[in-house]
Design a protein around this motif. Structure first.
Motif, mmCIF file in Angstrom:
data_model
loop_
_atom_site.group_PDB
_atom_site.id
_atom_site.type_symbol
_atom_site.label_atom_id
_atom_site.label_comp_id
_atom_site.label_asym_id
_atom_site.label_seq_id
_atom_site.Cartn_x
_atom_site.Cartn_y
_atom_site.Cartn_z
ATOM 1 N N UNK A 48 -65.319 12.788 -38.116
ATOM 2 C CA UNK A 48 -65.981 11.761 -37.327
ATOM 3 C C UNK A 48 -66.722 12.400 -36.154
ATOM 4 N N UNK A 49 -67.648 11.629 -35.595
ATOM 5 C CA UNK A 49 -68.417 12.072 -34.428
ATOM 6 C C UNK A 49 -68.376 10.956 -33.411
ATOM 7 N N UNK A 50 -68.379 11.313 -32.137
ATOM 8 C CA UNK A 50 -68.088 10.310 -31.118
ATOM 9 C C UNK A 50 -69.182 9.260 -31.019
ATOM 10 N N UNK A 51 -70.422 9.608 -31.347
ATOM 11 C CA UNK A 51 -71.481 8.616 -31.177
ATOM 12 C C UNK A 51 -71.388 7.509 -32.227
ATOM 13 N N UNK A 52 -70.667 7.775 -33.334
ATOM 14 C CA UNK A 52 -70.544 6.765 -34.371
ATOM 15 C C UNK A 52 -69.481 5.727 -34.026
ATOM 16 N N UNK A 53 -68.504 6.143 -33.228
ATOM 17 C CA UNK A 53 -67.404 5.269 -32.819
ATOM 18 C C UNK A 53 -66.720 4.608 -34.030
ATOM 19 N N UNK A 54 -66.577 5.405 -35.094
ATOM 20 C CA UNK A 54 -65.961 4.885 -36.314
ATOM 21 C C UNK A 54 -64.497 5.283 -36.383
ATOM 22 N N UNK A 55 -63.785 4.634 -37.306
ATOM 23 C CA UNK A 55 -62.451 5.060 -37.665
ATOM 24 C C UNK A 55 -62.526 5.527 -39.112
ATOM 25 N N UNK A 56 -62.201 6.801 -39.335
ATOM 26 C CA UNK A 56 -62.283 7.379 -40.672
ATOM 27 C C UNK A 56 -60.877 7.773 -41.108
ATOM 28 N N UNK A 57 -60.444 7.286 -42.261
ATOM 29 C CA UNK A 57 -59.106 7.581 -42.794
ATOM 30 C C UNK A 57 -58.028 7.257 -41.760
#
Lengths: 108, 113
Positions: A48-57
């Motif tokens: 993940x990357x902070x600019x995406x602000x996603x939750x991955x797995x």
């Protein structure tokens, strides 16, 4: 100086326990931060990357500019999360600066 | 996965010999990178190229050389001047250096004896 520090070489937790992989950075300016993961016998890949602000797995990471940190968290670790994790900072020249890596071991 | 290939997977050389590691990508990426991965040291940048016919030294370029004559290819030569060449070498590419993520190849493990 631009630097990424991952203080833990190895982090061992039991399945179902919360996990936090620490990452601290040194950077003058607005940082762009990443977490990369390398599972056994697989390629290094972006988690993940902070600019995406996603939750991955199930993983999340929040940029804390005051503490210059970008810790990776997951509330309930799974055995398949066992891997090598690298925190990285994109420098002003566009290059990635990687931390030393943290090996996460999730025990059954 | 896919898109970036590195060959060979394992490479053995005698001390004093130059060796070239291959990296090819079919992702139409402009930027390509070479890293060295050593236990406990993370990934360290050797060379990178933001566009064809141009490349810059990374943090540990001494003893290495590269070329970027084609967009798809970014070979790395480990010369005899590199004092500790035995390592795992990773190639990566990205659309550009300033916004897009980097995609990594499977790596080449070089052993020099």
């Amino acid at each position: 100086a631009q630097r990424v520090t991952q203080p833990e070489k190895l982090l061992s937790v039991f399945k179902g326990a919360p996990v936090e992989l620490k990452c601290n950075y040194s950077y003058s300016g607005s940082p762009e931060l990443f977490w990369y993961v390398q599972y056994s016998r697989q390629r290094l890949q972006l988690l993940l990357r902070h600019i995406s602000r996603e939750s991955i797995k199930g993983f999340t990471a929040d940029l804390n500019k005051g503490e210059t940190s970008f810790h990776l968290k997951k509330p309930f670790a799974q055995e398949e999360d066992s891997a090598m994790y690298y925190c990285a900072l994109r420098s002003q020249g566009g290059k990635l600066i990687f931390g030393q890596g943290t090996e996460l071991s999730v025990k059954p | 996965d896919g898109g970036i290939t590195q060959s060979p997977k394992y490479l053995f050389r005698k001390e004093g010999q130059n060796v070239t590691l291959s990296c090819e990508q079919n992702l139409n990426h402009d930027a390509m990178y070479w890293y060295r991965q050593d236990p406990g040291q993370g990934l360290r940048l050797i060379y990178y190229s933001q566009i064809v016919n141009d490349f810059q030294k990374g943090d540990i370029a001494e003893g290495y050389s590269v070329s970027r004559e084609k967009k798809e290819s970014f070979p790395l030569t480990v010369t005899s001047a590199q004092k500790n060449p035995t390592a795992f070498y990773l190639c990566a590419s990205s659309m550009d250096s300033f916004y897009y993520e980097q995609y990594f190849g499977p790596g080449t493990r070089l052993t020099v004896t």
